[in-house]
Design a protein around this motif. Structure first.
Motif, PDB file in Angstrom:
ATOM      1  N   GLY A 334       0.802  -1.209   0.000  1.00 25.62           N
ATOM      2  CA  GLY A 334       0.000   0.000   0.000  1.00 25.62           C
ATOM      3  C   GLY A 334       0.839   1.265   0.000  1.00 25.62           C
ATOM      4  N   GLY A 335       0.226   2.364  -0.425  1.00 25.10           N
ATOM      5  CA  GLY A 335       0.913   3.651  -0.476  1.00 25.10           C
ATOM      6  C   GLY A 335      -0.081   4.785  -0.438  1.00 25.10           C
ATOM      7  N   TYR A 336       0.429   5.997  -0.537  1.00 23.32           N
ATOM      8  CA  TYR A 336      -0.435   7.170  -0.494  1.00 23.32           C
ATOM      9  C   TYR A 336      -1.202   7.324  -1.807  1.00 23.32           C
ATOM     10  N   SER A 337      -2.282   8.065  -1.745  1.00 23.07           N
ATOM     11  CA  SER A 337      -3.064   8.348  -2.947  1.00 23.07           C
ATOM     12  C   SER A 337      -2.227   9.203  -3.898  1.00 23.07           C
ATOM     13  N   PRO A 338      -2.559   9.205  -5.187  1.00 20.73           N
ATOM     14  CA  PRO A 338      -1.780   9.993  -6.148  1.00 20.73           C
ATOM     15  C   PRO A 338      -1.656  11.469  -5.777  1.00 20.73           C
ATOM     16  N   SER A 339      -2.677  12.036  -5.188  1.00 16.54           N
ATOM     17  CA  SER A 339      -2.640  13.464  -4.844  1.00 16.54           C
ATOM     18  C   SER A 339      -1.627  13.768  -3.744  1.00 16.54           C
ATOM     19  N   ARG A 340      -1.229  12.769  -2.972  1.00 14.12           N
ATOM     20  CA  ARG A 340      -0.269  12.975  -1.878  1.00 14.12           C
ATOM     21  C   ARG A 340       1.149  12.568  -2.272  1.00 14.12           C
ATOM     22  N   ARG A 341       1.324  12.170  -3.493  1.00 12.59           N
ATOM     23  CA  ARG A 341       2.665  11.767  -3.946  1.00 12.59           C
ATOM     24  C   ARG A 341       3.343  12.990  -4.584  1.00 12.59           C
ATOM     25  N   PRO A 403      15.335  -6.150  -6.496  1.00 11.98           N
ATOM     26  CA  PRO A 403      14.150  -6.244  -5.633  1.00 11.98           C
ATOM     27  C   PRO A 403      13.343  -4.950  -5.632  1.00 11.98           C
ATOM     28  N   ARG A 404      13.908  -3.876  -6.181  1.00 11.18           N
ATOM     29  CA  ARG A 404      13.229  -2.576  -6.153  1.00 11.18           C
ATOM     30  C   ARG A 404      11.988  -2.567  -7.047  1.00 11.18           C
ATOM     31  N   ILE A 405      11.954  -3.467  -8.034  1.00 11.58           N
ATOM     32  CA  ILE A 405      10.761  -3.548  -8.892  1.00 11.58           C
ATOM     33  C   ILE A 405       9.553  -3.971  -8.062  1.00 11.58           C
ATOM     34  N   VAL A 406       9.708  -5.027  -7.268  1.00 12.24           N
ATOM     35  CA  VAL A 406       8.603  -5.501  -6.435  1.00 12.24           C
ATOM     36  C   VAL A 406       8.338  -4.526  -5.294  1.00 12.24           C
ATOM     37  N   GLU A 407       9.387  -3.913  -4.747  1.00 17.50           N
ATOM     38  CA  GLU A 407       9.189  -2.893  -3.709  1.00 17.50           C
ATOM     39  C   GLU A 407       8.302  -1.763  -4.231  1.00 17.50           C
ATOM     40  N   ALA A 408       8.547  -1.334  -5.468  1.00 20.22           N
ATOM     41  CA  ALA A 408       7.732  -0.283  -6.076  1.00 20.22           C
ATOM     42  C   ALA A 408       6.284  -0.737  -6.226  1.00 20.22           C
ATOM     43  N   ILE A 409       6.082  -1.966  -6.703  1.00 24.49           N
ATOM     44  CA  ILE A 409       4.727  -2.486  -6.883  1.00 24.49           C
ATOM     45  C   ILE A 409       4.004  -2.589  -5.547  1.00 24.49           C
ATOM     46  N   PHE A 410       4.704  -3.049  -4.506  1.00 22.20           N
ATOM     47  CA  PHE A 410       4.102  -3.125  -3.179  1.00 22.20           C
ATOM     48  C   PHE A 410       3.651  -1.745  -2.694  1.00 22.20           C
ATOM     49  N   ALA A 411       4.463  -0.705  -2.983  1.00 23.22           N
ATOM     50  CA  ALA A 411       4.163   0.660  -2.538  1.00 23.22           C
ATOM     51  C   ALA A 411       3.230   1.391  -3.494  1.00 23.22           C
ATOM     52  N   GLU A 412       2.743   0.683  -4.521  1.00 26.53           N
ATOM     53  CA  GLU A 412       1.834   1.247  -5.527  1.00 26.53           C
ATOM     54  C   GLU A 412       2.447   2.447  -6.239  1.00 26.53           C
ATOM     55  N   CYS A 413       3.748   2.331  -6.472  1.00 26.55           N
ATOM     56  CA  CYS A 413       4.533   3.340  -7.172  1.00 26.55           C
ATOM     57  C   CYS A 413       4.881   2.779  -8.552  1.00 26.55           C
ATOM     58  N   GLN A 470      -0.599  -5.996  -8.404  1.00 23.42           N
ATOM     59  CA  GLN A 470       0.143  -6.248  -7.165  1.00 23.42           C
ATOM     60  C   GLN A 470      -0.052  -7.664  -6.639  1.00 23.42           C
ATOM     61  N   ARG A 471      -1.281  -8.195  -6.733  1.00 27.93           N
ATOM     62  CA  ARG A 471      -1.587  -9.511  -6.176  1.00 27.93           C
ATOM     63  C   ARG A 471      -0.676 -10.611  -6.737  1.00 27.93           C
ATOM     64  N   HIS A 472      -0.165 -10.425  -7.944  1.00 26.18           N
ATOM     65  CA  HIS A 472       0.649 -11.465  -8.575  1.00 26.18           C
ATOM     66  C   HIS A 472       2.085 -11.518  -8.040  1.00 26.18           C
ATOM     67  N   PHE A 473       2.448 -10.556  -7.209  1.00 27.80           N
ATOM     68  CA  PHE A 473       3.820 -10.492  -6.690  1.00 27.80           C
ATOM     69  C   PHE A 473       3.899 -10.683  -5.177  1.00 27.80           C
ATOM     70  N   ASP A 483      -1.243 -15.537  -6.565  1.00 30.43           N
ATOM     71  CA  ASP A 483      -0.111 -14.818  -5.967  1.00 30.43           C
ATOM     72  C   ASP A 483       1.197 -15.267  -6.601  1.00 30.43           C
ATOM     73  N   VAL A 484       2.329 -14.838  -6.049  1.00 33.91           N
ATOM     74  CA  VAL A 484       3.614 -15.064  -6.720  1.00 33.91           C
ATOM     75  C   VAL A 484       3.952 -16.553  -6.817  1.00 33.91           C
ATOM     76  N   PHE A 485       3.564 -17.343  -5.822  1.00 37.32           N
ATOM     77  CA  PHE A 485       3.823 -18.782  -5.875  1.00 37.32           C
ATOM     78  C   PHE A 485       3.071 -19.416  -7.044  1.00 37.32           C
ATOM     79  N   HIS A 486       1.784 -19.128  -7.144  1.00 39.82           N
ATOM     80  CA  HIS A 486       0.969 -19.727  -8.206  1.00 39.82           C
ATOM     81  C   HIS A 486       1.342 -19.173  -9.581  1.00 39.82           C
ATOM     82  N   MET A 487       1.731 -17.906  -9.644  1.00 37.73           N
ATOM     83  CA  MET A 487       2.137 -17.329 -10.933  1.00 37.73           C
ATOM     84  C   MET A 487       3.451 -17.957 -11.415  1.00 37.73           C
ATOM     85  N   THR A 488       4.340 -18.268 -10.490  1.00 35.57           N
ATOM     86  CA  THR A 488       5.588 -18.952 -10.850  1.00 35.57           C
ATOM     87  C   THR A 488       5.293 -20.339 -11.398  1.00 35.57           C
TER      88      THR A 488
END
Length: 504
Positions: A334-341, A403-413, A470-473, A483-488
């Motif tokens: 999760g992350g902040y809404s677009p207006s707060r970024r 790992p920054r790719i997944v970190e970004a996806i987790f943070a909705e960035c 996001q759910r796929h990672f 999720d990432v296990f099933h997608m793999t």
């Protein structure tokens, strides 16, 4: 009447000849000798470019990887030859008994082989049927899958073809079976790290070992065979940094493949085409190269998905690199809404390879919109920076995965991929261009211009898609559907769909 020495010698010769012939014959039947392999190239059934938005070219790394409809996965066609029983005969009583014993054993072996062939033919017939189902599903160009699902229905342009993906996934859940070789002992085998940067390697091994999902203990029912060694654990326990000697790792992998190929018939039957390994360590590709058939034939599931180092998107799988410092996902989604970024783009990290050097040299501490740090100031939260940024820069390190790719996806960035020769995870299903930005290494000085050129409307669409994908990672414990296990597993399933193994 006394038998002469010449007759005795003749009798012994006949008996020994019969024993020798029967031994060789039985060895052939039980798989001691490798089968002959014939490889041809069919039209690929599951097309990576079954995309709803045909006007948009699919995401492709640099140099571009061919993901057109002409991309094909090779079929391994294995022939073991027809079995014919031919036993020597003798006029003496001992020879007749030996003949009967050989015929009985030979008949038993033929019966066993016939049962195995029937099971294999059944598997191949089911796969052929699934290929037909997916091909038909890919013709549906709806933005939402037409298949019913109580948990999730794929939709939107984040997928190359939502309907084809969903049909493939549902068929996988119904029938896919994985056999895990039991040879080998922890910590090198059947074990892996579940914390730190190698989380996806350890989590996958542990989940498949539990046997709740997809695993079968009947090897003849399996669609694929898993080699459960952990490269990360081999490096930890076998590698000696002082000598830089990797020979012990090489011998461990070679000995393991040799062991399972001698003890079981499956490796020799397919020359490794229906086997897979998994590694999130940088040395995964190198480790697989110690066994040529593992490198060239088998499905290699790798975080280090670098086409310049032999990664083949047609048969290999790109695995997401996820750094779980505590081993838990709590608080990372999760992350902040677009207006707060308020930050246009963000990166923080030490020197680690040429691309990061160029990024830091160009942008470190030089711009309030493009915030690039080698080290964050005290009291500044890395994760809050991710949540406050519109775009998150994801440069490769010494190796292509980050790992920054997944970190970004987790943070909705929205992730900005800066790499050479990298194939992103699940790119045979996901349309990365719809929710990420690719920047060539040569364009690092133009990052601000490129990102400022993305309209607010387009950014909002991309950010919504990041949340959708996001759910796929996510590495759930226990795993959840999609999720990432099933997608793999699904990525492995797709490769197996395009390999045909047959007895003739």
């Amino acid at each position: 009447m006394r038998v002469s020495e010449n007759h005795t010698f003749s009798f012994n010769s006949v008996v020994m000849s019969i024993i020798l012939i029967s031994s060789l014959f039985l060895a052939f039947l039980t798989g001691f000798f490798p089968s002959f392999l014939f490889v041809n190239v069919p039209q690929r059934i599951f097309s990576a470019t079954s995309n709803l938005n045909e006007e948009e070219a699919p995401y492709s790394p640099s140099p571009p990887v061919n993901t057109s409809d002409s991309t094909e996965i090779k079929e391994g066609l294995v022939s073991s030859g027809s079995v014919q029983i031919k036993t020597a005969t003798s006029k003496n009583i001992g020879g007749e008994k030996l003949d009967e014993e050989l015929k009985r054993k030979g008949t038993e072996q033929v019966s066993i082989i016939n049962k195995k062939v029937k099971k294999l033919k059944k598997i191949q017939a089911r796969l052929a049927q699934v290929r037909s189902f997916i091909k038909e599903a890919s013709k549906v160009r709806n933005s939402t899958s037409t298949h019913q699902d109580p948990d999730y229905v794929p939709q939107g342009s984040v997928y190359r073809n939502p309907n084809a993906f969903h049909r493939s996934y549902l068929e996988m859940e119904k029938m896919f079976k994985i056999f895990v070789y039991e040879e080998g002992e922890p910590p090198l085998f059947h074990n892996g790290p579940c914390k730190n940067i190698y989380t996806t390697e350890g989590r996958f091994i542990h989940e498949i070992e539990k046997g709740k999902y997809y695993r079968t203990h009947d090897a003849d029912q399996a669609f694929v065979y898993f080699l459960p060694f952990s490269v990360a654990m081999m490096v930890k326990h076998l590698f000696k940094p002082s000598s830089r000697d990797t020979n012990s790792i090489r011998l461990s992998v070679m000995d393991y493949v040799q062991t399972i190929s001698h003890k079981h018939p499956f490796w020799n039957k397919s020359m490794g085409f229906d086997h897979f390994m998994l590694s999130c360590h940088d040395w995964g590709p190198m480790t697989s190269s110690y066994v040529p058939q593992l490198f060239h034939n088998s499905i290699r599931v790798l975080c280090n998905a670098n086409t310049s180092e032999g990664f083949n998107p047609a048969k290999d799988v790109s695995l997401p690199e996820i750094n779980l410092i505590t081993g838990e996902i709590t608080g990372l989604l999760g992350g902040y809404s677009p207006s707060r970024r308020k930050i246009l783009a963000f990166f923080a990290g030490h020197l680690h390879g040429h691309i990061r050097y160029l990024l830091l040299q160009q942008w470190k501490d030089k711009d309030q919109d493009v915030q690039v740090y080698e080290e964050l100031p005290k009291g500044v939260s890395y994760y809050n920076k991710l949540r406050s940024s519109r775009f998150c820069l994801c440069p490769s390190g010494y190796e292509v995965a980050s790992p920054r790719i997944v970190e970004a996806i987790f943070a909705e960035c929205v992730p900005v991929l800066i790499s050479d020769s990298y194939v992103p995870p699940f790119s045979d299903v996901l349309n990365w261009r719809s929710f990420s930005v690719q920047v060539d290494v040569k364009d690092i000085p133009n990052i601000k211009k490129i990102l400022m050129g993305i309209s607010q409307r387009q950014y909002l669409r991309m950010q919504r898609r990041v949340k959708l994908v996001q759910r796929h990672f996510v590495p759930n414990d226990p795993p959840k559907r999609f999720d990432v296990f099933h997608m793999t597993i699904h990525s492995v399933w797709l490769r197996r769909l395009n390999v045909q193994i047959q007895h003739q």
